[in-house]
Design an enzyme around this catalytic site. Structure first.
Site: not given
Ligand SMILES: NC(=O)c1ccc[n+]([C@@H]2O[C@H](COP(=O)([O-])OP(=O)(O)OC[C@H]3O[C@@H](n4cnc5c(N)ncnc54)[C@H](O)[C@@H]3O)[C@@H](O)[C@H]2O)c1
Length: 252
Positions: A63, A155-157
């Site tokens: 991304v 991350y928060a920012a």
């Molecule tokens: N899991 C939680 O507790 C939680 C809480 C709040 C917010 N979030 C947010 O939800 C979203 C998804 O989180 P998740 O827990 O499913 O994460 P995850 O780590 O399980 O999945 C993230 C996916 O993104 C892909 N990825 C990472 N960097 C990438 C890049 N530069 N380009 C393309 N793909 C990339 C990874 O390969 C992975 O498949 C994120 O934005 C995260 O910040 C998660």
């Protein structure tokens, strides 16, 4: 190029966790889903095992790389003829103390979490405007957009940036009837969460701090996305919806 009858949604970070759950729920609700992720092995496994070939496609890319985003968009449009929805879901959390954080660590977190949302959002919005499509964009932020945790400054920012970028995009894209909203998950049962849980007793304590008493399942975050993309939500734009079991509202 064909003109797909189904609604077409692009989902970033779709190979695991919340992105995979969103992709599955949209597919079950009649969408053609275009999965984007940088983890090729996992992406191929998921696409082959969990999605029908005639209603899904994928692109392996990053991304933070504009060329990857543009090539993926071209592939999606060539295959389907249109894009109705974008879900910018990619996010990483690499905890580092503020005093110890390097410039490289800062840049990586901001680029993946925030620049990625800009690159994909701008590419899809441009395509929608040029092609007169009144679609929907949903950005996955985090409860950390407003509640900071230890060693999470970058991350928060970045997530606060996603919340405000969502509002800015909503205002500028409203004349084209494109809606832009954010979902702000609390702790959700994914690999990202697992990698930050150090001990079981700490996990139990964290769950007790959530008014609803448990972490979210990825499918529960996906439900909010499905609603925001639905016809019932056409008047909602610029909103950031917490899906956190009440964590962000209790200050006991
Ligand atoms: N899991 C939680 O507790 C939680 C809480 C709040 C917010 N979030 C947010 O939800 C979203 C998804 O989180 P998740 O827990 O499913 O994460 P995850 O780590 O399980 O999945 C993230 C996916 O993104 C892909 N990825 C990472 N960097 C990438 C890049 N530069 N380009 C393309 N793909 C990339 C990874 O390969 C992975 O498949 C994120 O934005 C995260 O910040 C998660």
């Amino acid at each position: 190029m064909c003109s797909m009858k189904k609604r077409v949604a692009v989902i970033t970070g779709a190979a695991s966790g919340i992105g995979k759950a969103i992709s599955l729920l949209l597919a079950h609700n009649g969408y053609y889903v275009f999965l984007f992720d940088k983890d090729q092995k996992q992406l191929l496994r998921v696409i082959n095992e969990e999605f029908a070939a005639d209603s899904s496609d994928y692109y392996c890319g990053d991304v933070t790389i504009k060329e990857d985003v543009e090539k993926a968009l071209v592939q999606c449009v060539q295959k389907t003829g249109h894009i109705d929805a974008l879900i910018s879901n990619v996010g990483i959390l690499e905890k580092t103390d503020f005093l110890k954080m390097t410039e490289q660590q800062w840049d990586k977190t901001i680029d993946v979490n925030l620049k990625g949302v800009f690159l994909w959002g701008q590419a899809v919005a441009k395509w929608m405007v040029e092609n007169n499509v009144s679609g929907g964009i949903v950005n996955i932020a985090c409860m950390r957009a407003s509640l900071v945790g230890k060693s999470m400054s970058a991350y928060a920012a970045a997530k606060a940036g996603v919340r405000m970028l969502t509002k800015a995009m909503a205002v500028e894209l409203a004349p084209y009837k494109i809606t832009v909203n954010a979902v702000e998950p609390g702790r959700t049962q994914t690999d990202l969460l697992k990698s930050h849980i150090i001990d079981k007793s700490g996990e139990e304590l964290r769950q007790r701090l959530i008014p609803l008493g448990r972490f979210a399942m990825p499918a529960e975050i996906a439900q909010a996305v499905l609603f925001l993309l639905s016809d019932q939500a056409r008047y909602i734009t610029g909103a950031s919806i917490p899906v956190d079991g009440g964590y962000s509202i209790e200050k006991d």
